[in-house]
Design an enzyme around this catalytic site. Structure first.
Site, short mmCIF file in Angstrom:
data_model
loop_
_atom_site.label_atom_id
_atom_site.label_comp_id
_atom_site.label_asym_id
_atom_site.label_seq_id
_atom_site.Cartn_x
_atom_site.Cartn_y
_atom_site.Cartn_z
N ALA A 1 0.76 -1.25 0.00
CA ALA A 1 0.00 0.00 0.00
C ALA A 1 0.80 1.30 0.00
CB ALA A 1 -0.95 0.01 1.20
N PRO B 1 2.92 4.57 -0.86
CA PRO B 1 2.79 5.53 0.23
C PRO B 1 1.36 5.81 0.68
CG PRO B 1 3.11 6.71 -1.81
CD PRO B 1 3.23 5.24 -2.15
N LYS C 1 -3.54 4.73 -3.19
CA LYS C 1 -4.65 3.83 -3.49
C LYS C 1 -5.45 3.51 -2.23
CE LYS C 1 -2.35 1.92 -7.58
NZ LYS C 1 -1.12 2.74 -7.50
N ASP D 1 -1.25 -4.05 -5.69
CA ASP D 1 -0.44 -3.13 -6.51
C ASP D 1 1.01 -3.53 -6.28
OD1 ASP D 1 -0.07 -0.89 -8.23
OD2 ASP D 1 0.58 0.27 -6.49
N CYS E 1 3.16 -0.83 -12.30
CA CYS E 1 3.48 0.36 -13.08
C CYS E 1 4.69 0.04 -13.97
CB CYS E 1 3.73 1.57 -12.19
SG CYS E 1 5.05 1.37 -10.97
#
Length: 505
Positions: A122, A124, A127, A190, A243
């Protein structure tokens, strides 16, 4: 383009056609294609028009300085001349500055009030705070970051946005999967990645890139995704995102996950603002052949920097077969019951609340073991009290137990009990509003006073001020938005803005 790693360029040239490779590379050479955006915190900010005016003057909307991020309701691009990170509203938690493509995964996760949500990687906190906004204070958010230092930054951002229903933990995914098997109905993965999509913005991602790192990331992502699957309920949803551009970390990982987890499928989603589907041609030809897995991998989503107004991103919406029912969410608290705070720790806070907060008919009720503090503005503070040493927290009744977990923040941090006295936390200030407290002092966002306050300086009141002869804890606000505490006495506001957050202007 000259700064991009040679091996990276060769890989992308082999993956793309000549025409698309040229378009892709051109995006790295264009300064104008670097987009800036933020998300508005709707739990605090009443009007986006007022916010835009404050950030860029009264002509902001007319000059199209702000425009909508197509995949996020509260997301807005802003002109590079705007500096929202330097405005006091940022410290008040009215918005979160976030790369626009990074807002897409939570859009497809679709968190809703009362969901039990896990953000597994999670920090920084962009999201996680986006998820919390969608939960609207209802449901549970467990937000995790294995790196302790990054977890502290995550915790601070949860605090800044005034979030009350989040538990911040710092664990590896395997440990969480052992404690939370079949607990969540929404999980965001993520995943830590090689960061190729951030090359335009992040020089560290450029310097750390290597083909070996791509392979290491891909292997780690498989493990994290497998552990996430263990924690998901039937009918639940995982959004996997990175990403990076690397097929090994994206389409290949999804394909192999579907081969292994036959009870999962990829949900087809609407493509927005230039998004494209994943590319099945990039799945490793040496992998076992499976038509279903290959077809569903093609439902994944790519955000290319030469096709969307944002950086490079990949995401895939994975759903577990079966029917999700709200009553299938486990009613027990994983890991055991709360370690409740003792009465002598709670009493000073109750006395503080009775003296400082505007209560509805003076009510502080206890229902089924939980305390409900009803405020006169219709808001309430509700849940069970937890103590970590002298620190007091208020957690929703269905918050997972912190027992056996490395927890940084189990719900709303209320403050510290010192020798029978209660001192409120910065988190509590940011979770309240200007009509929640008996004593408030408002400072204009364009004044020297707000700079002095954020710098930690004591503020002196004028003798004719309504607060001049009063004393007690005072909520400091900026244009009506809560920003911190001060202790009022003798015509002065003793500053309690946290030392670690103070700003030197």
């Amino acid at each position: 383009m000259s700064t991009l790693p040679k091996e990276f360029l060769e890989r992308m040239e082999n993956l793309f056609s000549d025409k698309e490779y040229t378009e892709f590379i051109d995006a790295f050479d264009t300064e104008d294609e670097r987009f800036h955006a933020f998300r508005i915190n709707k739990s605090k900010c009443c009007s986006k028009e007022e916010l835009f005016d404050a950030l860029n003057g009264k002509e902001a909307a007319k000059n199209n300085v702000f425009s909508k991020v197509p995949w996020e309701e509260t997301g807005f691009y802003y002109d590079e001349n705007v500096a929202p990170g330097k405005h006091p509203y940022h410290e008040a938690g009215l918005y979160y500055i976030q790369e626009p493509s990074a807002m897409a995964p939570v859009h497809f996760l679709d968190p809703r009030p009362k969901d039990h949500v896990l953000d597994l990687c999670a920090a920084p906190g962009g999201k996680s705070t986006q998820i919390a906004g969608a939960l609207k204070g209802q449901g549970i958010l467990v937000t995790n970051e294995i790196n302790r230092d990054r977890a502290k930054i995550l915790s601070l951002n949860i605090e800044r946005m005034g979030i009350r229903n989040a538990m911040v933990v710092s664990e590896d995914s395997f440990c969480l999967s052992e404690k939370f098997e079949g607990y969540f109905n929404k999980i965001l993965v993520d995943a830590p990645c090689s960061g190729e999509g951030m090359f335009r913005k992040n020089e560290i991602a450029l310097s750390e890139w290597s083909l070996n790192n791509v392979k290491l990331c891909a292997q780690r992502q498989k493990e994290i995704l497998d552990n996430a699957a263990k924690m998901l309920l039937p009918g639940g949803r995982i959004v996997y995102s990175t990403c990076t551009f690397s097929p090994e970390e994206n389409e290949q990982n999804i394909y192999e996950f579907l081969l292994k987890h036959k009870d999962f499928h990829v949900k087809e989603v609407e493509l927005i603002g230039g998004m494209e589907n994943g590319r099945t041609l990039w799945v490793n030809a040496d992998a076992p052949a499976d038509e279903r897995a290959l077809f569903e991998t093609g439902r994944s989503v790519r955000l290319w920097p030469h096709k969307v107004r944002g950086e490079g991103h990949f995401l895939c919406v994975l759903e577990r077969d079966g029917e999700y029912r709200s009553d299938s969410v486990k009613s027990y608290v994983p890991g055991g019951r709360f370690v409740r705070a003792k009465a002598e720790q709670i009493k000073p806070f109750i006395e503080f609340a009775a003296e400082t907060l505007k209560l509805s008919d003076g009510k502080i009720d206890v229902k089924n073991g939980d305390t409900v503090i009803s405020l006169s503005d219709g808001d309430s503070l509700a849940g069970g009290f937890l103590s970590f040493g002298d620190q007091l927290y208020l957690a929703p009744s269905d918050m997972p137990s912190p027992v056996g977990l490395k927890v940084l923040r189990p719900g709303l941090h209320l403050g510290e009990v010192k020798k029978g006295r209660f001192e409120p936390s910065h988190a509590l200030a940011l979770a309240l509003n200007d009509s929640s407290c008996n004593l408030t002092f408002d400072i204009l966002s364009d004044s020297q006073d707000i700079r002095q306050y954020l710098n930690g300086q004591t503020l002196r009141l004028r003798s004719g001020d309504d607060l001049y002869k009063k004393k007690g804890w005072c909520l400091v606000t900026c244009d009506g938005y809560s920003i911190g505490w001060a202790k009022l006495a003798g015509g002065m506001l003793k500053n309690h803005y946290p030392k670690g957050l103070r700003i030197n202007y």
